[in-house]
Write a protein that holds these residues in place. Structure first.
Motif, mmCIF file in Angstrom:
data_model
loop_
_atom_site.group_PDB
_atom_site.id
_atom_site.type_symbol
_atom_site.label_atom_id
_atom_site.label_comp_id
_atom_site.label_asym_id
_atom_site.label_seq_id
_atom_site.Cartn_x
_atom_site.Cartn_y
_atom_site.Cartn_z
ATOM 1 N N VAL A 43 0.836 -1.209 0.000
ATOM 2 C CA VAL A 43 0.000 0.000 0.000
ATOM 3 C C VAL A 43 0.864 1.250 0.000
ATOM 4 O O VAL A 43 0.578 2.238 -0.703
ATOM 5 N N GLY A 44 1.961 1.236 0.779
ATOM 6 C CA GLY A 44 2.855 2.400 0.812
ATOM 7 C C GLY A 44 3.504 2.666 -0.532
ATOM 8 O O GLY A 44 3.615 3.817 -0.954
ATOM 9 N N VAL A 45 3.913 1.608 -1.230
ATOM 10 C CA VAL A 45 4.524 1.781 -2.551
ATOM 11 C C VAL A 45 3.512 2.333 -3.546
ATOM 12 O O VAL A 45 3.819 3.240 -4.342
ATOM 13 N N VAL A 46 2.290 1.817 -3.521
ATOM 14 C CA VAL A 46 1.255 2.301 -4.444
ATOM 15 C C VAL A 46 0.942 3.770 -4.187
ATOM 16 O O VAL A 46 0.845 4.586 -5.126
ATOM 17 N N ILE A 47 0.793 4.150 -2.930
ATOM 18 C CA ILE A 47 0.508 5.551 -2.604
ATOM 19 C C ILE A 47 1.680 6.446 -2.990
ATOM 20 O O ILE A 47 1.504 7.571 -3.480
ATOM 21 N N ALA A 51 1.516 9.524 -5.659
ATOM 22 C CA ALA A 51 1.823 10.901 -5.279
ATOM 23 C C ALA A 51 2.989 11.478 -6.072
ATOM 24 O O ALA A 51 3.002 12.679 -6.375
ATOM 25 N N ILE A 52 3.960 10.644 -6.444
ATOM 26 C CA ILE A 52 5.160 11.146 -7.099
ATOM 27 C C ILE A 52 4.967 11.308 -8.607
ATOM 28 O O ILE A 52 5.560 12.213 -9.214
ATOM 29 N N PHE A 53 4.127 10.492 -9.223
ATOM 30 C CA PHE A 53 3.988 10.554 -10.681
ATOM 31 C C PHE A 53 3.549 11.933 -11.187
ATOM 32 O O PHE A 53 4.121 12.430 -12.172
ATOM 33 N N PRO A 54 2.538 12.600 -10.599
ATOM 34 C CA PRO A 54 2.205 13.954 -11.095
ATOM 35 C C PRO A 54 3.368 14.929 -10.995
ATOM 36 O O PRO A 54 3.537 15.784 -11.871
ATOM 37 N N LEU A 55 4.165 14.815 -9.939
ATOM 38 C CA LEU A 55 5.317 15.709 -9.802
ATOM 39 C C LEU A 55 6.341 15.465 -10.907
ATOM 40 O O LEU A 55 6.876 16.415 -11.494
ATOM 41 N N LEU A 56 6.596 14.190 -11.194
ATOM 42 C CA LEU A 56 7.531 13.870 -12.277
ATOM 43 C C LEU A 56 6.982 14.328 -13.628
ATOM 44 O O LEU A 56 7.742 14.799 -14.487
#
Length: 311
Positions: A43-47, A51-56
Motif C-alpha cells: 500500500v505504501g509503494v502504491v501511494i 503521489a510522485i507521478f504527477p510531480l515527475l
C-alpha cells in the motif's frame, strides 16, 4: 546421556550470551508476514507512486520546449531549460515580482494568523465569559459557508474602503492581507483551542501567584509550550495563501502586484498563446518554498495535529 546434552547446550548458550551475541529470531512464514506487515509495504509503494507521478510529469513538461502537454507524455524525452529562462526574461509576465509578492503576502499572513488564532484560542481556553460557547459555535458555523458567497460583498467593500483609504483598498496587497486575516479564525482557532486545553492550568495559576498577568503568561510561557501547533497553523496558512486564486485575482489588478497563482494562470489563459511548458516550469519553482517549509516543520506536524484531539 540426556543430562550431558543439556549441560552442553547450556554451556553454548552461556558462551554466546557472554560474547554479546543474540540468538537469531525465527523467520516468520511468508503468509504470516504478508498478513501482518507485507500488505502495508505494498500500500505504501502504491501511494508513493500515485503521489510522485504527477510531480515527475510536471517536471518533465517543464523541460519540454514544445509548449504543449501532448508532447510531454514521454517522460524526460527532452532536457531543455529554456522554459525556466523564459520565466525571468519576459516584461509582460514578471515572474520574479510574483514570486516575491507571494512570499511577502504568505509570510505576513501566516505570522498574523498565528498571533490572532493563538490569542483567540487562549481566551476561549483560559477565560470564562458570557457568550463563550456561542462564540465557539458561531466560528464553526461560519466556516460551513464557502468563501465564494462573500466574493461580491468583499469586492464592494474593498472599493468603498479604497475611496477613503487607497492604501488598504482595491488593488492593494495590504488590503488582500487584511481580507485573508478576516477569515483566519474559525478552523485555526478550534485547532489551537484543543491544543491549549492540553496545557495544564496549574502553570497559569503558579504564574499568577508570582504576579504575572494574562499578557505575560501568554507571551512568555504559553507560546513556548504550544510551539508545535503554532508551526502547523503557520505552515497551513502559508500554503493556503500561496495557492489561493479567487480573492487574489479579484483584489489585485496590476501585474506587478499579483501573486504566483494569478500570474501563472496568464501563461495558459490565452486561447492562441498557451505555453504549458513555461507554466510547468513556474509551478516547479513555486513549489520549492512550500515543500522546504513543510520538510523543515515536519516534526511538529504530527504532534501539533494530534495532541489537541486527545483532551
Amino acid at each position: 546421556m540426556t543430562s550431558v546434552k543439556d549441560e552442553s547446550t547450556t554451556a553454548i548458550v552461556t558462551r554466546g550470551s557472554r560474547r554479546g551475541e543474540a540468538a537469531p529470531a525465527p523467520r516468520r512464514p511468508f503468509k504470516k508476514y504478508f498478513r501482518e506487515t507485507g500488505w502495508r509495504h505494498i500500500v505504501g509503494v502504491v501511494i508513493g507512486v500515485f503521489a510522485i507521478f504527477p510531480l515527475l510529469y510536471v517536471f518533465s513538461a517543464s523541460l519540454n520546449p514544445g509548449g504543449t502537454l501532448l508532447t510531454a507524455n514521454a517522460l524526460f524525452s527532452n532536457f531543455d531549460f529554456s522554459s525556466y529562462a523564459s520565466l525571468f526574461g519576459s516584461s509582460r509576465h514578471p515572474y520574479g515580482a510574483w514570486f516575491m509578492n507571494t512570499l511577502l503576502i504568505g509570510l505576513i499572513t501566516a505570522f498574523f494568523t498565528v498571533i490572532l488564532g493563538a490569542l483567540a484560542a487562549y481566551s476561549f481556553s483560559r477565560m470564562r465569559f458570557t457568550g463563550r460557547r456561542f462564540s465557539l459555535t458561531a466560528l464553526l458555523v461560519v466556516q460551513m459557508f464557502p468563501q465564494m458567497l462573500a466574493m461580491v460583498a468583499i469586492f464592494l467593500l474593498m472599493v468603498r474602503i479604497g475611496d477613503i483609504f487607497p492604501a488598504i483598498g482595491l488593488n492593494s496587497q495590504i488590503g488582500l492581507i487584511m481580507v485573508y486575516l478576516g477569515g483566519a479564525l474559525g478552523a485555526n482557532t478550534y485547532l489551537m483551542y484543543g491544543f491549549f486545553n492540553t496545557v495544564p492550568a496549574s502553570i497559569d495559576e503558579a504564574a499568577k501567584i508570582d504576579g504575572a498577568g494574562h499578557a505575560r503568561i501568554f507571551f512568555t510561557i504559553i507560546l513556548r509550550l504550544v510551539a508545535p501547533i503554532l508551526a502547523v497553523v503557520g505552515l497551513l496558512s502559508f500554503i493556503g495563501t500561496c495557492s489561493e486564486f479567487v480573492l487574489a485575482s479579484v483584489i489585485l489588478i496590476d501585474p506587478d502586484k499579483q501573486t504566483l497563482a494569478v500570474g501563472l494562470y496568464k501563461f495558459v489563459a490565452d486561447e492562441f498563446s498557451k505555453n504549458w511548458s513555461v507554466f510547468a516550469a513556474g509551478a516547479v519553482l513555486a513549489a520549492i518554498l512550500p515543500v522546504a517549509l513543510f520538510l523543515a516543520l515536519q516534526k511538529y506536524i504530527v504532534g501539533g495535529l494530534t495532541a489537541g484531539s486527545v483532551k
